[in-house]
Design an enzyme around this catalytic site. Sequence first.
Site, PDB file in Angstrom:
ATOM      1  N   TYR A  29       0.843  -1.198   0.000  1.00 58.22           N
ATOM      2  CA  TYR A  29       0.000   0.000   0.000  1.00 58.22           C
ATOM      3  C   TYR A  29       0.880   1.250   0.000  1.00 58.22           C
ATOM      4  CZ  TYR A  29      -3.297   3.558   1.551  1.00 58.22           C
ATOM      5  OH  TYR A  29      -4.041   4.693   1.645  1.00 58.22           O
ATOM      6  N   GLU A  66      -4.843   4.310  19.509  1.00 57.52           N
ATOM      7  CA  GLU A  66      -4.970   3.146  18.646  1.00 57.52           C
ATOM      8  C   GLU A  66      -5.504   1.962  19.436  1.00 57.52           C
ATOM      9  OE1 GLU A  66      -3.916   2.449  14.448  1.00 57.52           O
ATOM     10  OE2 GLU A  66      -3.943   4.210  15.734  1.00 57.52           O
ATOM     11  N   LYS A  92       4.807   3.052  16.206  1.00 58.62           N
ATOM     12  CA  LYS A  92       3.548   3.224  15.477  1.00 58.62           C
ATOM     13  C   LYS A  92       2.777   1.907  15.525  1.00 58.62           C
ATOM     14  CE  LYS A  92       1.716   4.892  11.047  1.00 58.62           C
ATOM     15  NZ  LYS A  92       0.852   3.735  10.754  1.00 58.62           N
TER      16      LYS A  92
END
Length: 684
Positions: free
Chosen positions: A39, A179, A122
Site C-alpha cells: 500500500y 490506537e 507506530k
Amino acid sequence: MSISEADAANELMRLARQIARHNKLYHAQDDPEITDQEYDALVRRNNELEAAFPHLIRDDSPNKAVGHEVAASPLAKVTHAQRMMSLDNAFADEEVAEFVARVKRFLSLGEDEPVAFTAEDKIDGLSCSLRYEQGKLVLAATRGDGQVGENVTPNVAHIADIPQKLAGDVPEVFEVRGEVYMAKQDFAALNVAQEEAGGKLFANPRNAAAGSLRQKDASVTAKRPLRFLAFGWGVASQIPGTTQSAVIAQMAAWGLPTSPDFKLCETLEDMLAHYRAIAQRRPDLGYDIDGVVYKVDRLDWQQRLGYVAKAPRWAIARKFPAEQAQTTLESIDIQVGRTGKMTPVGRLSPVLVGGVTVTNVTLHNRDEIARLGVRPGDRVVIQRAGDVIPQVVENLTRDDARAPFNFPDICPECSSEAVAEEGEVDVRCTGGLICPAQRTERLKHFVSRAALDIDGLGEKSIDQFFALGWLESPADIFRLRNRREDLLALEGWKEKSVENLLASIEAKRSPDAARLLFGLGIRHVGAVTARDLMKAFATLPALRDIAEKACAGDEGAATTISDIDGIGPAVVTALGDFFHEVHNVTVWEDLLSELDVPAYEVEQVDSPVAGKTIVFTGKLETMSRDEAKSQAERLGARASGSVSAKTDLLVAGPGAGSKLKKAEALGVEVMTEAQWAAIVAQAS
C-alpha cells in the site's frame, strides 16, 4: 522522471482507483488484500507522479482523503469536532533528515538551532477518538474518513485499558486519540478459538482488532481481548502543557495507557538511533508495529507548522522496510504498454514474503536486466517495497556460466521493430495503433477522464468490445450507436445502461480539441502541451498541416512549433513522426470524419496579467509556489519555470537569485509577493 505526461495521467487514474479500493478494504471492511508495504508503495508512486506533474493532480487524489468514507453500517455515524488526520511517511534516514530540515526552514530556524522531537512506536491497529467531559468518557468513535467515523462508545466500555473516568484534575473537555489493537498472543488465541468454533479466521491482529471494535453487538467486543494506547489529542478546552511530551505525560497520569517506548529526542542522531533500537526489538514486542512516529515537541511550533492536505507538517512516520526473500527466476516475459514501451517482467517460483505469495517481479527495462545480469534460472533476492510490483535487489548466481538474456528487437505482440530513442533506456514497439497491445490501452486512454471523459465506457467494456471485434480505433467508439441491439444482447447490459453509454458517446461528438489531441496519445503531447498547441493553431487540420511541413524539412514550420513557450524539439519530432505514419493518418482522418471538432477558443480573462507569461522565484511567504501558479492561470496568465525574453513578469520573494538577475538584465517587470497578492485580490 522518464514517463510521458499522458502515461502519468493514466497511471494517476489507476492509482487513485487502486488506493481508494484498498482504503475501503482496509478502513471500512477490515479485509485488506495487500500488505502495508505494498500500500505504501502505491501511495509513494502516486506522490512521485503528483510531484512531477502537479497540474495532473486529480480531484480524487489519495492525498485529498483520510481513511475511507464510512461504509453502510449498523453503527451510528459521528462527525469529529476536529478532523482526525493521517501522517506522511519516510522510508530512509535521509528522508527523516529532510523532514527535520524542512521543519527548520519553515520556522526560519538556523541549521544548528536545536529542535526536539518526540518518538514513539507506530501501533498497527485502528485509530479511535475518546471524548471525555468532566473527566468522564461520553463518546468513542473510529476515524472513518477523518471527518466522519462510527460511534463505538458501548464497545470501548469493554476495553480494560480505556478508563471510563480519568483520575485527577482534568480539563472540562478533552478528546483523547489513540490506537485500538490486539496483542500477538491474544490474536493467536482468538484464531484458535475461532477455528474450534468453525468461525472466520482473522488475517492479522489489525484485522482482528478492527473487526472486534466495529461490532453492532457490544457483547461480541467484550469477548475479544482488545487493548489501547493513546498517542495524542483532538478538541480540548485546555491543553495541560506546552510540549507534546508534557501532555502525553499528563495523559498517562490521568490513567491513559501510552507507549512504553515514548522518548524525547534532542537531535537527529537520537531520532535515528531510537528507530534502529525499536526495529531491533520489533520481533520481540507483544504487539505489531509498522514504524516510528516523530513529532515536533513544542506545541507553539506545531501550531505554526500547521497542516498540508491530510497530514500535519510537524509529524512524520518512519516506516520499516519490507521483508526480503530468495527464489528462482523461472522466465522473463516482455509486456507491451500503451505507448509501446516494452517492460520485462520476471516470473518467479512462488515465494512467501511478509505473508503474501509473490510470483511476479518487475525488471524495469533493458539496462536494469544488464545491471543485475539476470537470466532465467538465476537465484534472486526480492523485496516488496519501492515499487507497485516487487523488485529484484540482488542476483545471487550472476557469476554462473549461462548465456545472457537478449532483449528482443522485435515486438512480441505485432512483430514490428522495437527501438530505443537516443538517450533513452526504454525500448518501444514502433507498431503504434496496429499493435494490439497498444491499441486497447490507447482506447482506454482516449476515453479517460483527462481526455474525452466518456462515462460508461470503462476498461472492462473496452476489453470486451475489442475482443468482439467492435473496437479497433477511436472512431469505432462513435460507431457503437449502430450496435445497439448487439449491446443489449450482452450479459450485464440492460436498456438503461446501453442508453446511458450511447448518450455519453454522442455528447462527445463535438469535443474540446485539446482533450481530443491529448486523447490520441501522441508521444510527448500531454494535457498541457495539447492545450498550448491548440492555443497556437486553433484547429486540428492547422496543427496537422504545420506538423507535416516540419516533418518534410520545413525549418520555418518547425520553428513556429518550437517557438511556443513550453514546446521543445521532442514535441516537434513526435508530431512529425505521428503524421509520417500512414496508419496514424488513417486513424486521424477516420476519427475526424465521425466528429465535428470546433476551433479551440482561449477563454478571455479580464485581468491586468491576462495573456502574460509569469515566473515565480524566491521563497513565497504567504502561499505555495503551486498556489501562485494556479492563481496566475486563473487570471489568464501562463506560469513558466524559467526566465526568458518571452517573460512578461517576475514575482520575486525573499532569496530570489539568478532568475531575478536575469529578469533585471532582460528588462522584465519585477514585483513583490505583496504586489502580486494585491493583483489577485483585485481580480477576485
